[in-house]
Design an enzyme around this catalytic site. Structure first.
Site, short mmCIF file in Angstrom:
data_model
loop_
_atom_site.label_atom_id
_atom_site.label_comp_id
_atom_site.label_asym_id
_atom_site.label_seq_id
_atom_site.Cartn_x
_atom_site.Cartn_y
_atom_site.Cartn_z
N ASP A 48 51.78 8.91 40.31
CA ASP A 48 50.62 8.26 39.71
C ASP A 48 50.56 8.52 38.22
O ASP A 48 50.55 9.66 37.77
CB ASP A 48 49.32 8.77 40.35
CG ASP A 48 49.28 8.50 41.85
OD1 ASP A 48 50.07 7.66 42.31
OD2 ASP A 48 48.44 9.11 42.54
N ASP A 61 56.37 12.83 38.60
CA ASP A 61 55.08 12.59 39.24
C ASP A 61 55.00 11.08 39.46
O ASP A 61 55.67 10.31 38.77
CB ASP A 61 53.95 13.08 38.33
CG ASP A 61 52.59 12.86 38.94
OD1 ASP A 61 52.44 13.09 40.15
OD2 ASP A 61 51.67 12.45 38.20
#
Length: 218
Positions: free
Chosen positions: A15, A13
């Protein structure tokens, strides 16, 4: 835990894992909420982790979500994204911690494929700002998929672009939605950040460099 297979790829991922933009999301949503008279605080912001922009807006709108016209929702999302991208201008190469940089370099040296699997539609812009736009072997983000996490679509697409099976992938996530998405398609999981304390992943780690030992264990 899932049946063990050789880990050929790690899907991150973006963020909160590669670079921390959580505060920028919060500030942008807070600015929008204050302007429109909606209630929004950090507890509500935690519910938006790994969630698409539209789903995030619907969470903030609450009971009003069903009565707000689609066009108005688009306008609100565009305004939030404008605020968010303004905050993102603060990002640069220094926004990536040494631990992240060393970990990515070590994985690449070990021959592990690397990908981004993010719900964000700003992934490309963020990667460019931090100088990692050409570093990953594949990127799948919110511009490529119709369904956001916890649907596994973005991770499945990342694996396809890498040319590997889902079972041979390890996902590194900081959100419950992301952990659920990875499990849904048979990928192994690392929970870090918020997910380290709040989610049941295959491994829960305090620092990203510990991912290296997980890859070796397979």
């Amino acid at each position: 835990m899932n049946e063990r297979h050789l880990i050929k790829a790690v899907i991150f991922d973006l963020d909160g894992v590669i670079v921390s933009t959580d505060e920028y999301h919060y500030l942008a949503w807070k600015q929008l909420a204050d302007e429109t008279g909606l209630y929004f605080d950090r507890e509500m912001n935690a519910k938006l982790r790994g969630v698409s922009r539209l789903d995030s807006l619907n969470i903030i709108l609450g009971r009003q979500a069903g009565s707000v016209p689609e066009k108005d929702k688009i306008d609100l999302m565009d305004k939030k994204n404008l605020y968010y991208k303004g905050y993102l201008e603060q990002l640069d190469e220094r926004s990536v911690t040494e631990d992240v940089g060393r970990t990515l370099a070590a994985l690449r040296k070990a021959g592990v494929l690397l990908a981004i699997g993010s719900s964000s539609k700003n992934a490309g812009f963020i990667l460019e700002r931090i100088g990692y736009d050409a570093f990953f072997d594949a990127v799948a983000d919110g511009n490529d998929v119709k369904r956001s996490k916890p649907d596994p679509e973005v991770f499945v697409l990342a694996a396809e672009r890498l040319g590997v099976l889902c079972r041979d992938c390890l996902v590194v996530e900081d959100s419950e939605a992301g952990i659920k998405a990875a499990f849904a398609c048979g990928m192994r999981t690392v929970g870090i950040g918020y997910a380290e304390e709040n989610c049941r992943a295959d491994w829960n780690l305090r620092k990203l460099s510990d991912v290296l030992s997980c890859v070796k264990k397979g």
